[in-house]
Design a protein around this motif. Structure first.
Motif, mmCIF file in Angstrom:
data_model
loop_
_atom_site.group_PDB
_atom_site.id
_atom_site.type_symbol
_atom_site.label_atom_id
_atom_site.label_comp_id
_atom_site.label_asym_id
_atom_site.label_seq_id
_atom_site.Cartn_x
_atom_site.Cartn_y
_atom_site.Cartn_z
ATOM 1 N N ARG A 58 13.236 22.715 -4.113
ATOM 2 C CA ARG A 58 14.687 22.789 -3.939
ATOM 3 C C ARG A 58 15.101 24.197 -3.518
ATOM 4 O O ARG A 58 15.932 24.371 -2.609
ATOM 5 N N ALA A 59 14.541 25.211 -4.172
ATOM 6 C CA ALA A 59 14.879 26.596 -3.841
ATOM 7 C C ALA A 59 14.489 26.931 -2.409
ATOM 8 O O ALA A 59 15.225 27.614 -1.688
ATOM 9 N N ALA A 60 13.321 26.440 -1.983
ATOM 10 C CA ALA A 60 12.863 26.714 -0.619
ATOM 11 C C ALA A 60 13.827 26.123 0.403
ATOM 12 O O ALA A 60 14.090 26.729 1.448
ATOM 13 N N GLU A 61 14.378 24.970 0.096
ATOM 14 C CA GLU A 61 15.307 24.322 1.017
ATOM 15 C C GLU A 61 16.684 24.981 0.983
ATOM 16 O O GLU A 61 17.296 25.227 2.022
ATOM 17 N N LEU A 62 17.152 25.309 -0.214
ATOM 18 C CA LEU A 62 18.492 25.880 -0.354
ATOM 19 C C LEU A 62 18.586 27.297 0.180
ATOM 20 O O LEU A 62 19.573 27.678 0.820
ATOM 21 N N PHE A 63 17.548 28.103 -0.106
ATOM 22 C CA PHE A 63 17.639 29.540 0.132
ATOM 23 C C PHE A 63 16.823 30.002 1.330
ATOM 24 O O PHE A 63 16.593 31.204 1.510
ATOM 25 N N ASP A 64 16.383 29.059 2.141
ATOM 26 C CA ASP A 64 15.746 29.371 3.421
ATOM 27 C C ASP A 64 14.565 30.328 3.274
ATOM 28 O O ASP A 64 14.404 31.290 4.024
ATOM 29 N N GLY A 65 13.725 30.076 2.265
ATOM 30 C CA GLY A 65 12.487 30.836 2.125
ATOM 31 C C GLY A 65 12.599 32.129 1.360
ATOM 32 O O GLY A 65 11.588 32.811 1.141
ATOM 33 N N CYS A 66 13.793 32.498 0.916
ATOM 34 C CA CYS A 66 13.984 33.681 0.076
ATOM 35 C C CYS A 66 14.343 33.193 -1.320
ATOM 36 O O CYS A 66 15.167 32.289 -1.465
#
Length: 414
Positions: free
Chosen positions: A316-324
């Motif tokens: 989820r974090a990878a998708e929401l925050f564009d790899g950051c």
């Protein structure tokens, strides 16, 4: 409409808003009062015309910072406060009334939890849920629910709320969706992208970035229909409904309560914000490198960081925050290593509260910033007695990793 990139927009925000005398930065306006040659014009400003009367309600310097944050969030308007907590308190106390119900993530900052205790005493009902699952938020809703509150990445456990699904739920039910964007900043996530109604940014953290000023803002994304919200005072139901909520927050939460951002602090935050994107990249790179090193270290039992595949909300974090993945992490040491002894052996890292600083900061969370909430609430939030909160700075990576390694090895050899 300006289509410049994030940093270009922020760098040139002041001068494109017509700064006095061609200055690149908005000057620091320190006057407490603002005079008018025409009494009618003074009266018009009191009655809603754009302008300045008394610095408690804002200055040209704070207005310039508000404009900058609004551009970062791509919202419709912002209001600034002396601190992020003042901003949150203004929202809760001006938009909620006795008998209203608030649904909140159970993974929240300690001072926010303390503030909620005050709200309960004032008659607001609060239900805490695991906001990583939007179904739990949905199950907690009542007929008197007015608002849902979550942090983008929780402090300090780094849980990532189901931001998109919660936003959809709030939109369907006509609920105010208040998002604390402090740990991500508008560079990693904009509130409007997850359908938030209001976004709080603690300017003291990444936006200011240098640990030299306190501040907070509330930004209205323009997505909420305030014409249907029952708690707007009749005197603030003026003009387009888009502005009603923020107007009430400004009049009741800023003017009446007085949590005003000082002009000199606003100036320092504005200057610091110019390098937000540059700093965040380094923050995130350092944090990911440190998290990977610590997860593999024999002196560490567990690392809480969304950038690790082992994190429950990593995808989820990878998708929401564009790899950051942000720059805050939690670290639990193996049995036998005393967290105080470990912290005292760090040489580069500063033992201090705060986060979002250019310098790496660490502290024993259960014994400091979360001590007051008690063992039961700490257990609900997943904060063990050995939990160390680390806010990763922008030091050289090898120095940072080396410092943690030497401290851990020294403790393991004693």
């Amino acid at each position: 409409m300006d289509k410049s990139g994030f940093t270009t927009t922020i760098l040139h925000s002041d001068r494109r808003d017509d700064v006095e005398h061609g200055a690149v930065h908005k000057p620091i306006h320190v006057s407490s009062e603002y005079g008018y040659a025409d009494a009618r014009e003074l009266a018009a400003v009191f009655q809603g015309k754009a302008g300045y009367t008394y610095a408690r309600q804002g200055t040209p310097t704070t207005a310039a910072l508000e404009s900058r944050v609004t551009k970062m969030e791509k919202g419709v308007a912002s209001v600034s406060f002396a601190t992020g907590m003042a901003a949150l308190a203004a929202v809760f106390t001006t938009l909620l009334r006795a008998g209203d119900h608030l649904v909140s993530s159970q993974f929240i900052f300690g001072n926010t939890n303390s503030l909620f205790g005050t709200l309960v005493e004032l008659g607001v009902e609060i239900t805490f849920v695991d906001a990583t699952d939007a179904e739990q938020v949905k199950a907690a809703l009542r007929p008197n629910t007015r608002m849902v509150f979550v942090e983008t990445i929780a402090n300090p456990g780094t849980q990532v709320a189901d931001l998109v699904a919660i936003g959809t739920l709030c939109r369907e039910r006509g609920l105010v969706y208040l998002l604390d964007n402090t740990l991500t900043s508008p560079w990693m996530l904009r509130g409007m992208d997850v359908q938030a109604s209001l976004v709080m940014n603690s300017l003291s953290k990444y936006i200011g970035g240098h640990g030299n000023a306190l501040g907070g803002t509330i930004t209205d994304t323009g997505l909420f229909d305030w014409s249907g919200y029952p708690n707007i005072f009749e005197s603030y139901r003026k003009g387009p409904p888009t502005g009603w909520g923020l107007l009430q927050i400004k009049k009741k939460g800023l003017r009446d309560m007085g949590g005003t951002l000082a002009a000199d602090a606003a100036h320092r935050i504005a200057v610091g914000s110019e390098t937000l994107a540059l700093r965040m990249r380094k923050h995130c790179d350092n944090a990911l490198a440190l998290a990977r090193m610590l997860e593999a270290h024999p002196g560490v039992a567990k690392v809480f960081y969304p950038g690790l595949p082992s994190h429950p909300q990593h995808a989820r974090a990878a998708e929401l925050f564009d790899g950051c993945f942000g720059a805050l992490m939690g670290v639990e040491l193996v049995d036998g290593i005393d967290c105080f002894e470990f912290l005292n052996r760090l040489r580069v890292v500063i033992l201090a509260t705060h986060l979002g600083d250019t310098r790496t900061l660490a502290l024993p969370a259960a014994h400091t910033i979360y001590y007051e909430m008690g063992a039961q609430r700490r257990a609900q939030m997943g904060i063990a007695d050995s939990f160390i909160r680390v806010s990763v700075g922008i030091e050289d990576e090898e120095d940072l990793l080396g410092d943690f390694d030497q401290a851990l090895r020294a403790c393991m050899n004693t």
